[in-house]
Design a protein around this motif. Structure first.
Motif, short mmCIF file in Angstrom:
data_model
loop_
_atom_site.label_atom_id
_atom_site.label_comp_id
_atom_site.label_asym_id
_atom_site.label_seq_id
_atom_site.Cartn_x
_atom_site.Cartn_y
_atom_site.Cartn_z
N GLU A 1 0.85 -1.18 0.00
CA GLU A 1 0.00 0.00 0.00
C GLU A 1 0.88 1.22 0.00
O GLU A 1 1.71 1.40 0.91
CB GLU A 1 -0.89 -0.01 1.24
N THR B 1 -5.43 12.89 3.91
CA THR B 1 -6.60 13.64 4.32
C THR B 1 -6.78 13.49 5.83
O THR B 1 -6.38 12.49 6.42
CB THR B 1 -7.87 13.17 3.60
N GLN C 1 -5.77 9.55 6.67
CA GLN C 1 -5.86 8.40 5.78
C GLN C 1 -5.48 8.81 4.36
O GLN C 1 -5.54 9.99 4.01
CB GLN C 1 -7.25 7.77 5.82
N PRO C 2 -5.04 7.84 3.55
CA PRO C 2 -4.69 8.16 2.17
C PRO C 2 -5.91 8.65 1.40
O PRO C 2 -7.04 8.23 1.68
CB PRO C 2 -4.19 6.82 1.61
N PRO C 3 -5.72 9.52 0.41
CA PRO C 3 -6.86 10.03 -0.35
C PRO C 3 -7.44 9.02 -1.33
O PRO C 3 -8.55 9.20 -1.82
CB PRO C 3 -6.27 11.24 -1.09
N ARG C 4 -6.68 7.96 -1.64
CA ARG C 4 -7.16 6.94 -2.56
C ARG C 4 -7.06 5.57 -1.91
O ARG C 4 -6.44 5.41 -0.87
CB ARG C 4 -6.34 6.95 -3.86
N GLY C 5 -7.63 4.57 -2.56
CA GLY C 5 -7.65 3.23 -1.98
C GLY C 5 -8.82 3.09 -1.02
O GLY C 5 -9.79 3.85 -1.06
N HIS C 6 -8.73 2.11 -0.15
CA HIS C 6 -9.81 1.88 0.81
C HIS C 6 -9.81 2.98 1.85
O HIS C 6 -8.82 3.23 2.52
CB HIS C 6 -9.62 0.53 1.49
N ARG C 7 -10.95 3.65 2.02
CA ARG C 7 -11.08 4.76 2.97
C ARG C 7 -12.17 4.45 3.98
O ARG C 7 -13.21 3.89 3.65
CB ARG C 7 -11.38 6.07 2.22
N SER D 1 -10.34 -3.75 -8.07
CA SER D 1 -9.73 -2.44 -8.28
C SER D 1 -8.29 -2.60 -8.75
O SER D 1 -7.56 -3.46 -8.26
CB SER D 1 -9.76 -1.64 -6.98
N HIS E 1 -6.08 -0.54 -7.99
CA HIS E 1 -5.30 0.02 -6.90
C HIS E 1 -5.02 -1.07 -5.89
O HIS E 1 -5.93 -1.69 -5.35
CB HIS E 1 -6.06 1.18 -6.24
N ARG F 1 -6.72 -0.84 -2.37
CA ARG F 1 -8.16 -1.03 -2.40
C ARG F 1 -8.50 -2.49 -2.65
O ARG F 1 -9.41 -3.05 -2.05
CB ARG F 1 -8.79 -0.14 -3.48
#
Length: 261
Positions: free
Chosen positions: A6, A15, A28-34, A145, A147, A150
């Motif tokens: 990751e 974010t 948390q990261p802006p992309r992937g599993h949120r 995905s 990504h 994710r």
């Protein structure tokens, strides 16, 4: 579940998101599993307990939300992705009050937990409660995905959820409780995995709006119990006009628990 990679972005790209009406702040990261409603609903659906393990914790959303609601709880967050485990540790320390004194993070594969050859923490047969938000999407029914993070967070075959349920059973003390959230399509695999390990199963459908089909199930169970399952009243997230329901406001903004019935 095997380890994955990751890529967590630079500090200024993370974010900083508020949950529970600002009672919980998560980097948390802006992309992937949120993290989102699922983690908050899972934490709110679980009974109060002293020794808690959150499997597949990601950045710590469900376990930290539970720790905010239950001040006496000692919580172990288990996450396989090193970068997310690091963020979970940071998120515990940055709450007000600081939660790091009663929240620890273990970087481990769920499948290894509670085994003699596995990590020493969390120990077998010691937890009062296990929270579980397993990857949702069966690759046989969902396009994965591209990504990596994710895909790791969202995709295992429904039948493989038994691996997580076996780990929960190993970690729980006799009579310990399990709380999990999953898709309705996985109910057959979930009930099969619970059989012989857990009883007193409760199933609460979660509906996006009035009259809409359930899109999540909140499931509770007790280790070693043989009581038949029960379906609880549904939880509706939004009113007809699209505004959050009163129940959703109480849980998602005020940080209250979802009642037993």
């Amino acid at each position: 579940m095997s380890a994955g990679t990751e890529e967590v972005p630079a500090e200024d790209a993370l974010t900083d998101d508020a949950f529970l009406g600002g009672r919980l702040q998560l980097l948390q990261p802006p992309r992937g599993h949120r993290a989102g409603h699922d983690a908050m609903l899972l934490a709110a659906s679980a009974p109060e307990a002293a020794r808690v393990v959150d499997l597949g914790a990601g950045v710590g959303a469900a376990g930290l939300a539970y720790a905010v609601r239950v001040p006496a709880a000692q919580v172990t967050l288990v996450e396989i992705v090193p970068e997310l485990a690091g963020l979970a540790l940071r998120n515990a320390a940055r709450q007000s009050p600081d939660l790091s004194g009663r929240v620890r993070v273990v970087e481990a594969d769920v499948a290894t937990l509670g085994r003699p050859s596995g990590p020493p923490e969390p120990p077998a047969r010691a937890a009062d409660l296990v929270l579980m938000n397993p990857p949702f999407n069966d690759p046989a029914r969902h396009r994965l995905s591209p990504h990596a993070g994710r895909a790791l967070a969202h995709a295992i075959a429904d039948a493989d959820v038994a691996t997580w349920l076996r780990a929960a059973e190993r970690l729980l003390a006799p009579g310990g409780r399990l709380a999990l959230i999953h898709r309705p399509e996985a109910i057959e695999a979930l009930l099969e995995g619970l059989k012989g390990r857990f009883g007193a199963v409760t199933i609460r459908p979660v509906h996006p709006g009035p009259g809409a089909p359930a899109h999540r199930l909140l499931i509770g169970a007790v280790k070693g119990r043989r009581t038949p399952p029960a379906v609880l009243p549904g939880f509706v997230l939004a009113e007809d006009a699209g505004r959050p329901s009163a129940a959703a406001e109480q849980v998602l903004r005020e940080g209250r628990a979802i009642g037993p019935d």
